[in-house]
Motif scaffolding. Sequence first.
Motif, PDB file in Angstrom:
ATOM      1  N   GLY A  59     -18.143  -8.830  24.473  1.00 53.79           N
ATOM      2  CA  GLY A  59     -18.708  -8.776  23.120  1.00 53.79           C
ATOM      3  C   GLY A  59     -20.218  -8.669  23.139  1.00 53.79           C
ATOM      4  O   GLY A  59     -20.806  -7.849  22.420  1.00 53.79           O
ATOM      5  N   TRP A  60     -20.869  -9.499  23.953  1.00 57.42           N
ATOM      6  CA  TRP A  60     -22.339  -9.436  24.040  1.00 57.42           C
ATOM      7  C   TRP A  60     -22.794  -8.098  24.619  1.00 57.42           C
ATOM      8  O   TRP A  60     -23.793  -7.536  24.186  1.00 57.42           O
ATOM      9  CB  TRP A  60     -22.899 -10.598  24.854  1.00 57.42           C
ATOM     10  CG  TRP A  60     -22.956 -11.874  24.080  1.00 57.42           C
ATOM     11  CD1 TRP A  60     -23.436 -12.052  22.818  1.00 57.42           C
ATOM     12  CD2 TRP A  60     -22.514 -13.158  24.513  1.00 57.42           C
ATOM     13  NE1 TRP A  60     -23.316 -13.368  22.448  1.00 57.42           N
ATOM     14  CE2 TRP A  60     -22.761 -14.074  23.468  1.00 57.42           C
ATOM     15  CE3 TRP A  60     -21.942 -13.634  25.691  1.00 57.42           C
ATOM     16  CZ2 TRP A  60     -22.457 -15.426  23.550  1.00 57.42           C
ATOM     17  CZ3 TRP A  60     -21.633 -14.978  25.770  1.00 57.42           C
ATOM     18  CH2 TRP A  60     -21.891 -15.861  24.715  1.00 57.42           C
ATOM     19  N   ALA A  61     -22.062  -7.563  25.588  1.00 57.33           N
ATOM     20  CA  ALA A  61     -22.429  -6.263  26.162  1.00 57.33           C
ATOM     21  C   ALA A  61     -22.297  -5.154  25.125  1.00 57.33           C
ATOM     22  O   ALA A  61     -23.184  -4.300  24.996  1.00 57.33           O
ATOM     23  CB  ALA A  61     -21.548  -5.960  27.376  1.00 57.33           C
ATOM     24  N   VAL A  62     -21.215  -5.161  24.369  1.00 54.00           N
ATOM     25  CA  VAL A  62     -20.976  -4.130  23.363  1.00 54.00           C
ATOM     26  C   VAL A  62     -22.039  -4.180  22.271  1.00 54.00           C
ATOM     27  O   VAL A  62     -22.524  -3.142  21.816  1.00 54.00           O
ATOM     28  CB  VAL A  62     -19.559  -4.291  22.773  1.00 54.00           C
ATOM     29  CG1 VAL A  62     -19.414  -3.556  21.448  1.00 54.00           C
ATOM     30  CG2 VAL A  62     -18.531  -3.791  23.782  1.00 54.00           C
ATOM     31  N   HIS A  63     -22.419  -5.378  21.852  1.00 57.07           N
ATOM     32  CA  HIS A  63     -23.377  -5.482  20.750  1.00 57.07           C
ATOM     33  C   HIS A  63     -24.766  -4.952  21.109  1.00 57.07           C
ATOM     34  O   HIS A  63     -25.578  -4.728  20.221  1.00 57.07           O
ATOM     35  CB  HIS A  63     -23.437  -6.912  20.210  1.00 57.07           C
ATOM     36  CG  HIS A  63     -22.359  -7.151  19.219  1.00 57.07           C
ATOM     37  ND1 HIS A  63     -21.107  -7.600  19.575  1.00 57.07           N
ATOM     38  CD2 HIS A  63     -22.321  -6.944  17.887  1.00 57.07           C
ATOM     39  CE1 HIS A  63     -20.363  -7.675  18.513  1.00 57.07           C
ATOM     40  NE2 HIS A  63     -21.066  -7.279  17.459  1.00 57.07           N
ATOM     41  N   GLN A  64     -25.012  -4.674  22.350  1.00 54.46           N
ATOM     42  CA  GLN A  64     -26.273  -4.044  22.743  1.00 54.46           C
ATOM     43  C   GLN A  64     -26.231  -2.538  22.512  1.00 54.46           C
ATOM     44  O   GLN A  64     -27.249  -1.859  22.622  1.00 54.46           O
ATOM     45  CB  GLN A  64     -26.592  -4.355  24.206  1.00 54.46           C
ATOM     46  CG  GLN A  64     -26.628  -5.831  24.550  1.00 54.46           C
ATOM     47  CD  GLN A  64     -27.445  -6.656  23.582  1.00 54.46           C
ATOM     48  OE1 GLN A  64     -28.616  -6.382  23.342  1.00 54.46           O
ATOM     49  NE2 GLN A  64     -26.823  -7.669  22.988  1.00 54.46           N
ATOM     50  N   HIS A  65     -25.039  -2.007  22.197  1.00 53.74           N
ATOM     51  CA  HIS A  65     -24.864  -0.569  22.019  1.00 53.74           C
ATOM     52  C   HIS A  65     -24.505  -0.179  20.593  1.00 53.74           C
ATOM     53  O   HIS A  65     -24.189   0.987  20.339  1.00 53.74           O
ATOM     54  CB  HIS A  65     -23.800  -0.047  22.991  1.00 53.74           C
ATOM     55  CG  HIS A  65     -24.258  -0.142  24.410  1.00 53.74           C
ATOM     56  ND1 HIS A  65     -24.931   0.879  25.036  1.00 53.74           N
ATOM     57  CD2 HIS A  65     -24.171  -1.150  25.312  1.00 53.74           C
ATOM     58  CE1 HIS A  65     -25.223   0.501  26.273  1.00 53.74           C
ATOM     59  NE2 HIS A  65     -24.776  -0.718  26.460  1.00 53.74           N
ATOM     60  N   VAL A  66     -24.515  -1.127  19.695  1.00 56.71           N
ATOM     61  CA  VAL A  66     -24.312  -0.831  18.268  1.00 56.71           C
ATOM     62  C   VAL A  66     -25.552  -1.326  17.520  1.00 56.71           C
ATOM     63  O   VAL A  66     -26.241  -2.239  17.988  1.00 56.71           O
ATOM     64  CB  VAL A  66     -23.025  -1.477  17.708  1.00 56.71           C
ATOM     65  CG1 VAL A  66     -21.793  -0.924  18.407  1.00 56.71           C
ATOM     66  CG2 VAL A  66     -23.064  -2.982  17.790  1.00 56.71           C
ATOM     67  N   PRO A  67     -25.867  -0.734  16.382  1.00 58.33           N
ATOM     68  CA  PRO A  67     -27.055  -1.158  15.643  1.00 58.33           C
ATOM     69  C   PRO A  67     -26.953  -2.617  15.191  1.00 58.33           C
ATOM     70  O   PRO A  67     -25.847  -3.125  14.959  1.00 58.33           O
ATOM     71  CB  PRO A  67     -27.082  -0.222  14.427  1.00 58.33           C
ATOM     72  CG  PRO A  67     -26.248   0.949  14.818  1.00 58.33           C
ATOM     73  CD  PRO A  67     -25.208   0.418  15.754  1.00 58.33           C
ATOM     74  N   PRO A  68     -28.083  -3.299  15.064  1.00 63.87           N
ATOM     75  CA  PRO A  68     -28.070  -4.668  14.542  1.00 63.87           C
ATOM     76  C   PRO A  68     -27.363  -4.722  13.193  1.00 63.87           C
ATOM     77  O   PRO A  68     -27.497  -3.815  12.368  1.00 63.87           O
ATOM     78  CB  PRO A  68     -29.559  -5.015  14.396  1.00 63.87           C
ATOM     79  CG  PRO A  68     -30.242  -4.125  15.376  1.00 63.87           C
ATOM     80  CD  PRO A  68     -29.441  -2.847  15.392  1.00 63.87           C
ATOM     81  N   GLY A  69     -26.562  -5.749  13.006  1.00 54.75           N
ATOM     82  CA  GLY A  69     -25.843  -5.918  11.757  1.00 54.75           C
ATOM     83  C   GLY A  69     -24.501  -5.221  11.703  1.00 54.75           C
ATOM     84  O   GLY A  69     -23.750  -5.390  10.752  1.00 54.75           O
ATOM     85  N   VAL A  70     -24.178  -4.425  12.724  1.00 50.13           N
ATOM     86  CA  VAL A  70     -22.892  -3.733  12.779  1.00 50.13           C
ATOM     87  C   VAL A  70     -21.926  -4.601  13.588  1.00 50.13           C
ATOM     88  O   VAL A  70     -22.231  -4.988  14.712  1.00 50.13           O
ATOM     89  CB  VAL A  70     -23.027  -2.329  13.409  1.00 50.13           C
ATOM     90  CG1 VAL A  70     -21.672  -1.710  13.667  1.00 50.13           C
ATOM     91  CG2 VAL A  70     -23.884  -1.440  12.523  1.00 50.13           C
ATOM     92  N   ALA A  71     -20.782  -4.908  13.001  1.00 50.43           N
ATOM     93  CA  ALA A  71     -19.774  -5.705  13.706  1.00 50.43           C
ATOM     94  C   ALA A  71     -18.997  -4.816  14.675  1.00 50.43           C
ATOM     95  O   ALA A  71     -18.799  -3.625  14.416  1.00 50.43           O
ATOM     96  CB  ALA A  71     -18.824  -6.343  12.697  1.00 50.43           C
ATOM     97  N   ALA A  72     -18.563  -5.405  15.780  1.00 50.92           N
ATOM     98  CA  ALA A  72     -17.755  -4.677  16.766  1.00 50.92           C
ATOM     99  C   ALA A  72     -16.704  -5.621  17.344  1.00 50.92           C
ATOM    100  O   ALA A  72     -16.726  -5.969  18.526  1.00 50.92           O
ATOM    101  CB  ALA A  72     -18.643  -4.090  17.863  1.00 50.92           C
ATOM    102  N   PRO A  73     -15.744  -6.052  16.503  1.00 49.67           N
ATOM    103  CA  PRO A  73     -14.734  -6.993  16.982  1.00 49.67           C
ATOM    104  C   PRO A  73     -13.781  -6.349  17.988  1.00 49.67           C
ATOM    105  O   PRO A  73     -13.545  -5.141  17.955  1.00 49.67           O
ATOM    106  CB  PRO A  73     -13.994  -7.391  15.705  1.00 49.67           C
ATOM    107  CG  PRO A  73     -14.148  -6.210  14.809  1.00 49.67           C
ATOM    108  CD  PRO A  73     -15.521  -5.671  15.108  1.00 49.67           C
ATOM    109  N   HIS A  74     -13.242  -7.195  18.852  1.00 48.73           N
ATOM    110  CA  HIS A  74     -12.236  -6.729  19.804  1.00 48.73           C
ATOM    111  C   HIS A  74     -10.991  -6.275  19.041  1.00 48.73           C
ATOM    112  O   HIS A  74     -10.551  -6.949  18.116  1.00 48.73           O
ATOM    113  CB  HIS A  74     -11.818  -7.865  20.749  1.00 48.73           C
ATOM    114  CG  HIS A  74     -12.853  -8.241  21.744  1.00 48.73           C
ATOM    115  ND1 HIS A  74     -13.916  -9.064  21.445  1.00 48.73           N
ATOM    116  CD2 HIS A  74     -12.994  -7.920  23.048  1.00 48.73           C
ATOM    117  CE1 HIS A  74     -14.658  -9.227  22.529  1.00 48.73           C
ATOM    118  NE2 HIS A  74     -14.126  -8.538  23.501  1.00 48.73           N
TER     119      HIS A  74
END
Length: 131
Positions: A59-74
């Motif tokens: 999750g932390w790795a993925v959130h570095q590749h999406v814009p701030p404020g964009v959710a990326a749930p599993h």
Amino acid sequence: MDEERRISPGPFAALLGFRPLRADADGALVEALPGPEHLNGGGIVHGGYLTALLDSATGWAVHQHVPPGVAAPHVQLSVQYIRAAVAGELLVCHGRCVAAGRRIVSAEAEITQGDRVIARAVTSHAVLRPA
């Protein structure tokens, strides 16, 4: 969202004692020191604890590749348990983003204890942009 908040552990990860050391474009590095409260009835680290660590690192790795404020749930998490982990010895989990698209992001992670691989995971995440 500021950078510190993007890698700070949420309440669940903090409760489990996960310590994110780094989260950047190269991936995430998370440490955890399992205690006796993290063991299963057989006396080894519970698989759910290991899965939560893999989930957090990807999750932390993925959130570095999406814009701030964009959710990326599993939306998918597949775990391979390789050998047992023991309490009182540091676990190190490396997570990395494999591919980042507009709608789906893929990641992987590996947990080691000393020089031994304990578990691996591959994940998929939905990119949920605000409306």
